[in-house]
Write a protein that holds these residues in place. Structure first.
Motif, PDB file in Angstrom:
ATOM      1  N   VAL A   1       0.863  -1.401  -0.003  1.00 16.63           N
ATOM      2  CA  VAL A   1       0.192   0.006  -0.044  1.00 16.63           C
ATOM      3  C   VAL A   1       0.766   1.350   0.003  1.00 16.63           C
ATOM      4  O   VAL A   1       1.667   1.396   0.968  1.00 16.63           O
ATOM      5  CB  VAL A   1      -0.845  -0.054   1.220  1.00 16.63           C
TER       6      VAL A   1
ATOM      7  N   VAL B   1      -4.702  -2.093   9.945  1.00 16.05           N
ATOM      8  CA  VAL B   1      -4.497  -3.256   9.169  1.00 16.05           C
ATOM      9  C   VAL B   1      -4.465  -4.655  10.321  1.00 16.05           C
ATOM     10  O   VAL B   1      -5.197  -5.704   9.878  1.00 16.05           O
ATOM     11  CB  VAL B   1      -3.254  -3.420   8.411  1.00 16.05           C
TER      12      VAL B   1
ATOM     13  N   LEU C   1      -9.195  -1.963   2.962  1.00 19.15           N
ATOM     14  CA  LEU C   1      -7.943  -1.036   2.590  1.00 19.15           C
ATOM     15  C   LEU C   1      -8.274   0.195   2.107  1.00 19.15           C
ATOM     16  O   LEU C   1      -7.771   1.220   2.000  1.00 19.15           O
ATOM     17  CB  LEU C   1      -6.673  -1.489   1.781  1.00 19.15           C
TER      18      LEU C   1
ATOM     19  N   PRO D   1      -9.490   3.542   4.615  1.00 23.02           N
ATOM     20  CA  PRO D   1      -8.250   3.635   5.711  1.00 23.02           C
ATOM     21  C   PRO D   1      -8.706   4.770   6.655  1.00 23.02           C
ATOM     22  O   PRO D   1      -9.654   5.386   6.824  1.00 23.02           O
ATOM     23  CB  PRO D   1      -7.084   4.144   4.880  1.00 23.02           C
TER      24      PRO D   1
END
Ligand SMILES: [Zn+2]
Ligand SMILES: [Zn+2]
Length: 784
Positions: free
Chosen positions: A20, A33, A71, A74
């Protein structure tokens, strides 16, 4: 053991390596995460690397796919630019761990901007049961000080000004717990282990209750210096005329409006009209000062913003501000802690030395500020976000350039409203607002800022871009640097390149650069320019007709001088009788005209900013300004929104077309002589300028085939002109680029210089031809 799933085939565990990139370090991304992987029962790990965050996850395919989806949503402060996924062979590992940063990853990690108190922290501060109740330094991974406290990298507590505060056991436990929102929050602290607040000063009545004491000073019309994130503010009761006018007097600040801090959105709405877009800005993590339309009868003293229809408002962005506003119970003027145009004080001893003559008390603390950072200023114009000053809350987050330069670049910026910029790869790091480099203290913070940012980014620029003006301190700094390649960039080309970079656009476009004055390629003072341009080259295609600027720089401070020059040119010396501006100046008028006609200290300029000045003086609005741009700001504010009229401005049929300003000036003078009200004239003037911009762009579209227009330069901070240009141009099928991230004023120049230097280096790399270095560097400064 492999993850066992009931069904065979499709539901066998899979393993993916996911990278990422973006603003994903120092913003709580790894614990995010960790949480997302753990709730899905995935195994694997997450860590930082040079490009951002890297993770490996293993588990059922639908769980891995669902994590990939997560993801894209975020944490608040993160910005995901790209997610890449690669299939690996499952290894049957268990559990999910957060790994430390690789050495390279840590070295390349970005330092995040300072961020306003988040909702969770704000709640804790007000919760009597919380152990951080009323603690003015509460923060977490989603909020708190960052750039202003960082001394060096990698970004961790030991390299911030929080290093001296030893975490207590309770804070340490939170810091070490991946499930806690303070996991690796570097400035984490509490009343037991964090900084402490104190009130000092002659009138300080309650040293043991600093906030209550400060409020008592404010209530009695006193002035309190308040140590904020990036420096000291001066606070005064916004509704007490005595307090605010005392502040003006002691600060030596005549007319420039003060910003106000309101306790919350409701309090802001009592002062000003707040649209949904404006409330988003007010509440955004950067918490800038937002320029809002003032409500009639808003409860602030006259001296806060004399004569202005707008008010700069911000909401509390540290727990300290929140507690202070709660306790005071009304809006506070919160203006930079300085005298006149000096940089704001940010070191304690210096603040006491410089501000003791202004402040009756100091509300201060023992967490050091490493880097001075001013408040940012933004407004909504024509429905678009328009930055006026990009500083606290935004810096040092990078902008992404269209190309990657082979070497790091430093661009030195302009002389006023200076910022500089350092590039690394495709990232352009535009500095905090530095200010007017003519001031010695400002120049020192410029030099310190450059070396500090280069250290944080771990780069040594090999190429240095600068303005063509040899007298700019920023240009002189570039010239003094050893062993670098210099790239001179014309001022207005830099403005348009800045707008292009701001929009991720490579050009070519029709660039409209309207500002005060910048040095042109022909040595004259440009400022009303139409350029056919991309990031590599430009040609000057049209401009406002030139007039003399009597007294040079003095003309910028005394708009009546520009009225004299414009009238003299428009009437070829035979200025009609009866104009009040002539009468008001008495014998000075003829003296200045004589010097102007003799060409004594009267350089020619095509400046749009000076045209605003001339009209402001001509209609009796303002003969002398006390701050840059004042006449233009007031001309915009008085313009009658109901007026539909305009003036004609012909465009000459020359290879480089001239827009005839004389015709406009004669029309304005005729209106003034016939007694037309100034608000009507001001509106017609704005319409005329927008009309001339449309006509010129249309002519240039016919010639060049280009139909995208980029609007830049300080004049485009004018919301009325901007809105009018946007609607006229878009109605005729133009695509219009305006600034969104960096200001259209000289604060954006460094980004433009960096984008141009990057384009030159990339083009050279693509050509791979020998002997390109010298010629490429001059491409940017040539008028074709
Ligand atoms: Zn927080
Ligand atoms: Zn603690």
């Amino acid at each position: 053991m492999p993850v066992k799933i009931a069904e065979p085939g499709d539901h066998d565990p899979v393993r993916s390596r996911i990278s990422v990139s973006g603003l994903v370090q120092g913003v709580g991304f790894r614990p995010f995460v960790w949480r997302e992987a753990t709730v899905r029962g995935l195994s694997g790990w997450v860590g930082n690397d040079a490009g951002g965050v890297i993770l490996e996850v293993e588990g059922p395919p639908e769980a891995v796919a669902s994590l990939l989806g997560a993801l894209a949503r975020p944490p608040a402060l993160a910005r995901v630019d790209e997610v890449r996924s690669q299939a690996l062979r499952p290894d049957g590992g268990r559990g999910f761990e957060i790994r430390g940063s690789s050495v390279e990853g840590a070295r390349r990690a970005l330092v995040p901007p300072d961020t306003a108190t988040c909702a969770d922290c704000a709640r804790e501060v007000r919760d009597p049961a919380d152990r951080r109740y009323r603690h003015p330094f509460v923060n977490c991974t989603s909020c708190g000080p960052r750039f202003t406290i960082v001394q060096s990298v990698p970004y961790d507590r030991a390299r911030t000004t929080m290093a001296d505060f030893q975490m207590c056991a309770a804070c340490r436990a939170e810091y070490d717990d991946p499930a806690d929102r303070r996991f690796h929050a570097e400035p984490v602290c509490c009343p037991r282990c964090g900084p402490s607040l104190r009130l000092t000063g002659t009138l300080a009545p309650a040293p043991d209750r600093p906030i209550a004491g400060a409020v008592a000073v404010l209530r009695s019309a006193g002035i309190v210096a308040v140590k904020g994130l990036g420096g000291y503010h001066l606070a005064a009761a916004a509704d007490q005329e005595a307090a605010v006018s005392a502040l003006r007097q002691r600060k030596h600040r005549e007319d420039r409006p003060f910003a106000v801090m309101a306790a919350d959105l409701t309090a802001a709405r009592q002062l000003c009209e707040v649209s949904p877009a404006e409330s988003d800005l007010l509440l955004s993590p950067a918490r800038p000062i937002v320029i809002l339309r003032r409500r009639p009868g808003a409860g602030v003293a006259c001296s806060v913003a004399p004569g202005a229809l707008t008010l700069g408002v911000m909401l509390p962005y540290t727990p300290l501000h929140g507690l202070l506003l709660d306790a005071y119970g009304g809006p506070l003027v919160l203006t930079s802690g300085n005298i006149s145009d000096e940089p704001i004080a940010f070191e304690d001893a210096d603040a006491v030395r410089r501000l003791s003559g202004i402040a009756d008390a100091f509300l201060t603390h023992d967490r050091e500020i490493r880097t001075r950072v001013d408040d940012s200023v933004v407004k909504i114009a024509a429905g678009r976000v328009l930055p006026m000053r990009r500083s606290r809350g935004y810096v040092p987050a990078p902008l992404l350039l269209a190309q990657e330069a082979p070497v790091p670049i430093l661009s030195c910026g302009s002389a006023l409203k200076n910022t500089f910029c350092v590039t690394r790869g495709r990232q352009a790091f535009v500095s905090q607002h530095i200010g007017d480099l003519a001031d010695y203290a400002t120049m020192r913070s410029y030099l310190d800022g450059i070396s500090h940012l280069q250290r944080l980014l771990d780069v040594t620029p090999a190429v240095v871009a600068h303005d063509l003006h040899p007298d700019y301190p920023s240009t002189q700094h570039a010239m003094e640097l050893p062993d670098v390649e210099l790239v001179g960039v014309q001022h207005h080309h830099a403005h348009i390149a800045s707008c292009l970079a701001d929009n991720g656009h490579a050009g070519p476009v029709i660039g409209v650069a309207f500002d005060g004055v910048g040095l042109g390629a022909d040595g004259s003072a440009w400022g009303g320019e139409f350029l056919l341009t991309d990031l590599l080259t430009y040609s000057r295609a049209a401009h406002l007709a030139e007039v003399a600027m009597p007294g040079g720089d003095a003309a910028a401070r005394q708009p009546w001088r520009m009225a004299a020059a414009h009238l003299d040119a428009a009437y070829d010396g035979a200025i009609p009788a009866g104009l009040a501006v002539v009468r008001r100046q008495g014998p000075r008028w003829e003296k200045v005209l004589a010097a102007c006609r003799a060409g004594i200290n009267s350089p020619l300029t095509s400046s749009a900013g000076r045209l605003f000045d001339a009209v402001a003086a001509l209609i009796g609005l303002r003969d002398v300004v006390t701050y840059e741009g004042q006449a233009a700001i007031e001309l915009e504010q008085i313009a009658d929104p109901a007026e539909r009229g305009s003036y004609e401005m012909a465009i000459s049929d020359e290879p480089v077309a001239r827009i005839q300003v004389g015709q406009l000036i004669r029309a304005v003078a005729a209106d003034v002589l016939s007694g037309t009200q100034p608000p009507v004239v001001a509106a017609r003037f704005h319409h005329a300028l927008a009309g001339a911009i449309l006509a010129t762009c249309s002519q240039l579209r016919d010639k060049s085939g280009l139909s995208t227009v980029a609007l830049s330069g300080g004049v485009f901070q004018n919301a009325l002109l901007l809105a009018r240009c946007l609607s006229l141009l878009e109605d005729r099928g133009f695509t219009v680029l305006t600034h969104r991230q960096v200001p259209p004023n000289d604060g954006g120049i460094s980004l433009g210089q960096a984008a141009i230097a990057t384009a030159i280096l990339s083009a050279r790399g693509n050509l791979e031809a020998p002997g390109q270095d010298a010629s490429a560097a001059t491409v940017a400064s040539q008028s074709t």
